[in-house]
Design a protein around this motif. Structure first.
Motif, PDB file in Angstrom:
ATOM      1  N   ARG A   1      41.441 -13.718  84.785  1.00 41.37           N
ATOM      2  CA  ARG A   1      42.074 -12.539  84.208  1.00 41.37           C
ATOM      3  C   ARG A   1      41.106 -11.804  83.273  1.00 41.37           C
ATOM      4  O   ARG A   1      40.978 -10.579  83.326  1.00 41.37           O
ATOM      5  CB  ARG A   1      43.330 -12.922  83.418  1.00 41.37           C
ATOM      6  CG  ARG A   1      44.501 -13.358  84.252  1.00 41.37           C
ATOM      7  CD  ARG A   1      45.596 -13.993  83.384  1.00 41.37           C
ATOM      8  NE  ARG A   1      46.667 -14.513  84.197  1.00 41.37           N
ATOM      9  CZ  ARG A   1      47.798 -13.856  84.484  1.00 41.37           C
ATOM     10  NH1 ARG A   1      47.979 -12.648  83.993  1.00 41.37           N
ATOM     11  NH2 ARG A   1      48.725 -14.405  85.240  1.00 41.37           N
ATOM     12  N   LEU A   2      40.448 -12.568  82.426  1.00 39.99           N
ATOM     13  CA  LEU A   2      39.516 -11.972  81.468  1.00 39.99           C
ATOM     14  C   LEU A   2      38.346 -11.302  82.183  1.00 39.99           C
ATOM     15  O   LEU A   2      37.929 -10.194  81.806  1.00 39.99           O
ATOM     16  CB  LEU A   2      39.006 -13.042  80.504  1.00 39.99           C
ATOM     17  CG  LEU A   2      40.036 -13.612  79.521  1.00 39.99           C
ATOM     18  CD1 LEU A   2      39.428 -14.756  78.725  1.00 39.99           C
ATOM     19  CD2 LEU A   2      40.550 -12.525  78.578  1.00 39.99           C
TER      20      LEU A   2
ATOM     21  N   SER B   1      44.120 -17.475  86.964  1.00 40.74           N
ATOM     22  CA  SER B   1      43.742 -18.252  85.780  1.00 40.74           C
ATOM     23  C   SER B   1      43.319 -17.328  84.639  1.00 40.74           C
ATOM     24  O   SER B   1      42.957 -16.166  84.869  1.00 40.74           O
ATOM     25  CB  SER B   1      42.596 -19.205  86.118  1.00 40.74           C
ATOM     26  OG  SER B   1      41.417 -18.463  86.400  1.00 40.74           O
ATOM     27  N   ILE B   2      43.344 -17.860  83.419  1.00 48.20           N
ATOM     28  CA  ILE B   2      42.962 -17.065  82.251  1.00 48.20           C
ATOM     29  C   ILE B   2      41.517 -16.568  82.351  1.00 48.20           C
ATOM     30  O   ILE B   2      41.255 -15.382  82.100  1.00 48.20           O
ATOM     31  CB  ILE B   2      43.193 -17.862  80.952  1.00 48.20           C
ATOM     32  CG1 ILE B   2      44.698 -18.068  80.733  1.00 48.20           C
ATOM     33  CG2 ILE B   2      42.574 -17.146  79.756  1.00 48.20           C
ATOM     34  CD1 ILE B   2      45.037 -18.883  79.504  1.00 48.20           C
TER      35      ILE B   2
ATOM     36  N   SER C   1      48.323  -9.971  80.727  1.00 49.75           N
ATOM     37  CA  SER C   1      48.811 -10.929  79.733  1.00 49.75           C
ATOM     38  C   SER C   1      49.359 -12.159  80.445  1.00 49.75           C
ATOM     39  O   SER C   1      50.109 -12.042  81.423  1.00 49.75           O
ATOM     40  CB  SER C   1      49.905 -10.298  78.871  1.00 49.75           C
ATOM     41  OG  SER C   1      49.370  -9.279  78.067  1.00 49.75           O
ATOM     42  N   TYR C   2      48.981 -13.330  79.960  1.00 49.66           N
ATOM     43  CA  TYR C   2      49.382 -14.566  80.647  1.00 49.66           C
ATOM     44  C   TYR C   2      50.804 -14.942  80.242  1.00 49.66           C
ATOM     45  O   TYR C   2      51.053 -15.864  79.475  1.00 49.66           O
ATOM     46  CB  TYR C   2      48.428 -15.708  80.305  1.00 49.66           C
ATOM     47  CG  TYR C   2      48.523 -16.855  81.278  1.00 49.66           C
ATOM     48  CD1 TYR C   2      48.144 -16.689  82.613  1.00 49.66           C
ATOM     49  CD2 TYR C   2      49.004 -18.091  80.870  1.00 49.66           C
ATOM     50  CE1 TYR C   2      48.234 -17.741  83.512  1.00 49.66           C
ATOM     51  CE2 TYR C   2      49.098 -19.146  81.758  1.00 49.66           C
ATOM     52  CZ  TYR C   2      48.714 -18.969  83.084  1.00 49.66           C
ATOM     53  OH  TYR C   2      48.813 -20.015  83.975  1.00 49.66           O
TER      54      TYR C   2
END
Length: 246
Positions: free
Chosen positions: A176-177, A172-173, A229-230
């Protein structure tokens, strides 16, 4: 991954010529810093990679496992090259260094994906370090060895990037962050260690602390963008040597 297997096979055969017969002749002001620095990088490249091989086996991908094996052998070849340079400088090898021990312990705390992220930190730093030595030390043997290592590290970073890009495709974003933020903190801490421990050779090679810090940051940003990067369908930019090997 079959492309990477071909790449490592190709790279194993197509190596730069090192004029060992010329010996190593560097300025007096460079000798001590160069020895000190190469000793530490040499011990970091000389591992057997048993834990990484074990983690790679969990993928049940025979091609990836073989590629990892060839990657480890290429790292060991770097250790051999640096050992030869140190031998020509009449300098001993060291058995261990605390920074390498820290990296090993950190890598063994996690699974394959996290281990590769830890492994990538010194790989990214090595890209900038060996470029600095290649460009700043006026000796044909040292330059040839560093040029080969820089070339190989480009491939190593791209190899791990491609695998991790696929491994994190469903992340998920927010995850990732968070992972990227923690990784960046660890990377910057690693940069600080390298800057302190190798400050003399970097200074003699004409690379300032600020320049090394900035350049390593640019390398990290490029690699992190490729991994986190998504964009699961994003085309992966491969090194020229991989294209040539195909």
């Amino acid at each position: 991954m079959k492309n990477w297997l071909r790449y490592f096979d190709y790279n194993r055969v197509h190596r730069r010529e090192v004029p060992w017969n010329k010996g190593v002749n560097v300025a007096t002001r460079l000798r001590g810093p160069l020895i000190h620095s190469l000793q530490r990088f040499q011990v970091g490249e000389s591992g057997e990679g048993r834990h990484l091989r074990k983690q790679a086996a969990t993928t049940n991908d025979s091609v990836y496992m073989e590629s990892i094996d060839l990657f480890i052998k290429e790292e060991q070849e770097h250790a051999r090259l640096m050992a030869e340079v140190l031998k020509l400088l009449d300098a001993p090898l060291i058995g261990h260094h605390w920074s390498d021990t820290c990296f090993i312990l950190l890598r063994r705390l996690f699974g394959l994906n996290q281990e590769l992220l830890v492994l990538l930190m010194p790989e990214m730093i090595a890209k900038r370090y060996f470029r600095a030595v290649r460009d700043g030390v006026d000796d044909p043997v040292v330059r040839a060895v560093c040029a080969q290592i820089v070339h190989d590290e480009e491939g190593h970073v791209a190899f791990h990037m491609e695998f991790l890009q696929g491994a994190f495709v469903d992340l998920s974003i927010p995850s990732r962050l968070a992972l990227r933020t923690v990784w960046r903190i660890l990377f910057r801490a690693s940069c600080m260690v390298v800057l302190w421990d190798h400050r003399k050779i970097l200074r003699e090679a004409g690379v300032s602390t600020a320049q090394f810090w900035w350049d390593c940051g640019l390398i990290f940003d490029e690699v992190a963008a490729g991994i986190f990067s998504y964009a699961p369908t994003r085309a992966f930019v491969r090194p020229a040597a991989l294209v040539e090997a195909e």
